[in-house]
Design a protein around this motif. Structure first.
Motif, PDB file in Angstrom:
ATOM      1  N   TYR A 215     -13.301   3.556  -3.459  1.00 50.53           N
ATOM      2  CA  TYR A 215     -12.782   4.580  -2.562  1.00 50.53           C
ATOM      3  C   TYR A 215     -11.881   3.953  -1.504  1.00 50.53           C
ATOM      4  O   TYR A 215     -11.858   2.739  -1.306  1.00 50.53           O
ATOM      5  CB  TYR A 215     -13.941   5.330  -1.906  1.00 50.53           C
ATOM      6  CG  TYR A 215     -14.753   6.142  -2.885  1.00 50.53           C
ATOM      7  CD1 TYR A 215     -14.204   7.261  -3.510  1.00 50.53           C
ATOM      8  CD2 TYR A 215     -16.053   5.776  -3.219  1.00 50.53           C
ATOM      9  CE1 TYR A 215     -14.946   8.006  -4.428  1.00 50.53           C
ATOM     10  CE2 TYR A 215     -16.803   6.509  -4.134  1.00 50.53           C
ATOM     11  CZ  TYR A 215     -16.243   7.615  -4.737  1.00 50.53           C
ATOM     12  OH  TYR A 215     -16.973   8.340  -5.654  1.00 50.53           O
ATOM     13  N   ALA A 216     -11.119   4.800  -0.837  1.00 53.99           N
ATOM     14  CA  ALA A 216     -10.222   4.330   0.213  1.00 53.99           C
ATOM     15  C   ALA A 216     -11.023   3.643   1.321  1.00 53.99           C
ATOM     16  O   ALA A 216     -12.169   3.996   1.587  1.00 53.99           O
ATOM     17  CB  ALA A 216      -9.431   5.500   0.784  1.00 53.99           C
TER      18      ALA A 216
ATOM     19  N   GLU B  59       0.853  -1.187   0.000  1.00 54.61           N
ATOM     20  CA  GLU B  59       0.000   0.000   0.000  1.00 54.61           C
ATOM     21  C   GLU B  59       0.895   1.245   0.000  1.00 54.61           C
ATOM     22  O   GLU B  59       1.998   1.238   0.547  1.00 54.61           O
ATOM     23  CB  GLU B  59      -0.882   0.025   1.252  1.00 54.61           C
ATOM     24  CG  GLU B  59      -2.005  -0.996   1.254  1.00 54.61           C
ATOM     25  CD  GLU B  59      -3.184  -0.565   0.386  1.00 54.61           C
ATOM     26  OE1 GLU B  59      -3.117   0.526  -0.218  1.00 54.61           O
ATOM     27  OE2 GLU B  59      -4.154  -1.342   0.295  1.00 54.61           O
ATOM     28  N   GLU B  60       0.393   2.331  -0.585  1.00 53.39           N
ATOM     29  CA  GLU B  60       1.140   3.590  -0.603  1.00 53.39           C
ATOM     30  C   GLU B  60       1.401   4.109   0.807  1.00 53.39           C
ATOM     31  O   GLU B  60       2.422   4.749   1.063  1.00 53.39           O
ATOM     32  CB  GLU B  60       0.353   4.641  -1.398  1.00 53.39           C
ATOM     33  CG  GLU B  60       0.366   4.418  -2.899  1.00 53.39           C
ATOM     34  CD  GLU B  60      -0.291   5.561  -3.650  1.00 53.39           C
ATOM     35  OE1 GLU B  60       0.426   6.528  -3.986  1.00 53.39           O
ATOM     36  OE2 GLU B  60      -1.500   5.500  -3.892  1.00 53.39           O
TER      37      GLU B  60
ATOM     38  N   PRO C  85      -7.723  -2.597   6.038  1.00 48.09           N
ATOM     39  CA  PRO C  85      -8.450  -1.697   6.943  1.00 48.09           C
ATOM     40  C   PRO C  85      -7.607  -0.466   7.297  1.00 48.09           C
ATOM     41  O   PRO C  85      -6.426  -0.586   7.602  1.00 48.09           O
ATOM     42  CB  PRO C  85      -8.707  -2.565   8.183  1.00 48.09           C
ATOM     43  CG  PRO C  85      -7.732  -3.697   8.090  1.00 48.09           C
ATOM     44  CD  PRO C  85      -7.494  -3.919   6.633  1.00 48.09           C
ATOM     45  N   GLY C  86      -8.216   0.694   7.163  1.00 45.46           N
ATOM     46  CA  GLY C  86      -7.546   1.936   7.540  1.00 45.46           C
ATOM     47  C   GLY C  86      -6.676   2.551   6.478  1.00 45.46           C
ATOM     48  O   GLY C  86      -6.672   3.771   6.304  1.00 45.46           O
ATOM     49  N   ILE C  87      -5.919   1.717   5.719  1.00 46.52           N
ATOM     50  CA  ILE C  87      -4.990   2.275   4.722  1.00 46.52           C
ATOM     51  C   ILE C  87      -5.251   1.764   3.298  1.00 46.52           C
ATOM     52  O   ILE C  87      -4.466   2.034   2.397  1.00 46.52           O
ATOM     53  CB  ILE C  87      -3.518   1.980   5.100  1.00 46.52           C
ATOM     54  CG1 ILE C  87      -3.234   0.469   5.069  1.00 46.52           C
ATOM     55  CG2 ILE C  87      -3.167   2.583   6.440  1.00 46.52           C
ATOM     56  CD1 ILE C  87      -1.758   0.121   5.135  1.00 46.52           C
ATOM     57  N   GLY C  88      -6.328   1.034   3.111  1.00 48.44           N
ATOM     58  CA  GLY C  88      -6.630   0.529   1.766  1.00 48.44           C
ATOM     59  C   GLY C  88      -6.850   1.678   0.811  1.00 48.44           C
ATOM     60  O   GLY C  88      -7.815   2.437   0.938  1.00 48.44           O
ATOM     61  N   GLY C  89      -5.947   1.842  -0.147  1.00 49.56           N
ATOM     62  CA  GLY C  89      -5.945   3.034  -0.992  1.00 49.56           C
ATOM     63  C   GLY C  89      -7.085   3.113  -1.979  1.00 49.56           C
ATOM     64  O   GLY C  89      -7.657   2.111  -2.400  1.00 49.56           O
TER      65      GLY C  89
END
Length: 295
Positions: free
Chosen positions: A253-254, A87-88, A152-156
């Motif tokens: 979406y994120a 993930e970025e 979860p939380g950072i899924g771009g």
């Protein structure tokens, strides 16, 4: 674990009305066509693959921004390998992972469908080949596969795009099979798309600068801005399949929720169509894209 996965997939009966809907809208939702047991087997196998990955050997980051998209040898070779992309937002300023490895990977691709026995048994099932034939493919071939975590939380966020931008054939033939390995909801980053948007045609092509080059570029074919107000959400329960025309504009979406949204995607092409040498993804030298099993 691979034994029995293909047998556990039931034949999919679709009506002429559903076929017409796919061609008209550019996508089709088939809910709960994969059993919970099979979804869990794919998820379990991915956990095993993750456990064998050594992150210190490569840190390739997957970006969804087409303008900053970059390629390297690792990315190019992923066409025929099981490769891992972060993930970025996975790393802090010091280059350390912010959270455990299993919660830091964006996706794994792009050769799962023939390099791993469990994913191969699922991906090349005659069930999917038969479905693709019903949708108009003459000689369907699996070209690419990827397991997408939507952590979860950072899924771009995945920007609005068309799959045929990255897999181009003449005439157009790409169809994406997007499987919800977990529930895909409004909260954890389900798909969104623009019905009938594929009728505008392909806007861009992502291609190599020359055959065998690892340098790539994004080529604009026509100018068009997608109307965000036309987007519709496509939430689906675990085990569902979303069929996507290669020119269907879609995004996700994120994921800022505390729940992941695992999905598995296969992209197929028709072997009767021309597949240009400038496409980034190429079969290994001396081989071709793999056919689905015979019924």
């Amino acid at each position: 674990m691979a034994e029995g996965i293909g047998d556990a997939l039931a034949s999919i009966e679709i009506t002429q009305s559903q076929i017409d809907q796919y061609h008209t809208d550019g996508y089709l939702v088939l809910e709960s066509v994969v059993s919970e047991r099979v979804c869990d087997a794919l998820k379990s196998r991915m956990s095993e693959l993750m456990a064998s990955f050594e992150p210190d050997t490569v840190r390739s980051i997957f970006t969804t921004n087409e303008q900053s998209r970059h390629t390297d040898q690792y990315f190019m070779e992923s066409a025929n390998n099981v490769s891992f992309f972060f993930e970025e937002e996975a790393f802090d300023d010091a280059g350390a992972l912010k959270q455990p490895l299993e919660l830091s990977i964006n996706k794994v691709g792009h050769g799962l469908h023939f390099q791993d026995p469990v994913f191969k048994a699922f991906s090349l099932s005659a069930v999917w080949g038969e479905l693709l034939s019903k949708l108009g493919m003459i000689e369907p071939r699996a070209a690419q596969s990827m397991y997408i975590f939507k952590q979860p939380g950072i899924g771009g966020e995945v920007n609005c795009h068309q799959d045929s931008t990255f897999l181009y054939t003449t005439p157009m033939s790409v169809i994406g099979l997007w499987f919800a390995v977990e529930d895909a909801t409004l909260e954890n980053g389900c798909l969104w798309g623009i019905p009938k948007g594929h009728q505008h045609g392909l806007l861009k092509r992502f291609e190599r600068n020359s055959p065998e080059s690892i340098e790539t570029k994004m080529v604009t074919l026509k100018e068009h801005e997608w109307d965000q107000s036309e987007l519709v959400a496509i939430p689906v329960p675990k085990g569902s399949l979303v069929v996507l025309n290669g020119e269907f504009p879609h995004l996700s979406y994120a994921n800022r929720s505390g729940v992941s949204r695992h999905a598995y995607a296969i992209h197929a092409v028709d072997d009767t169509c021309e597949y240009p040498e400038l496409n980034w993804l190429q079969a290994a030298k001396g081989s071709s894209f793999v056919p689905f099993q015979a019924k």
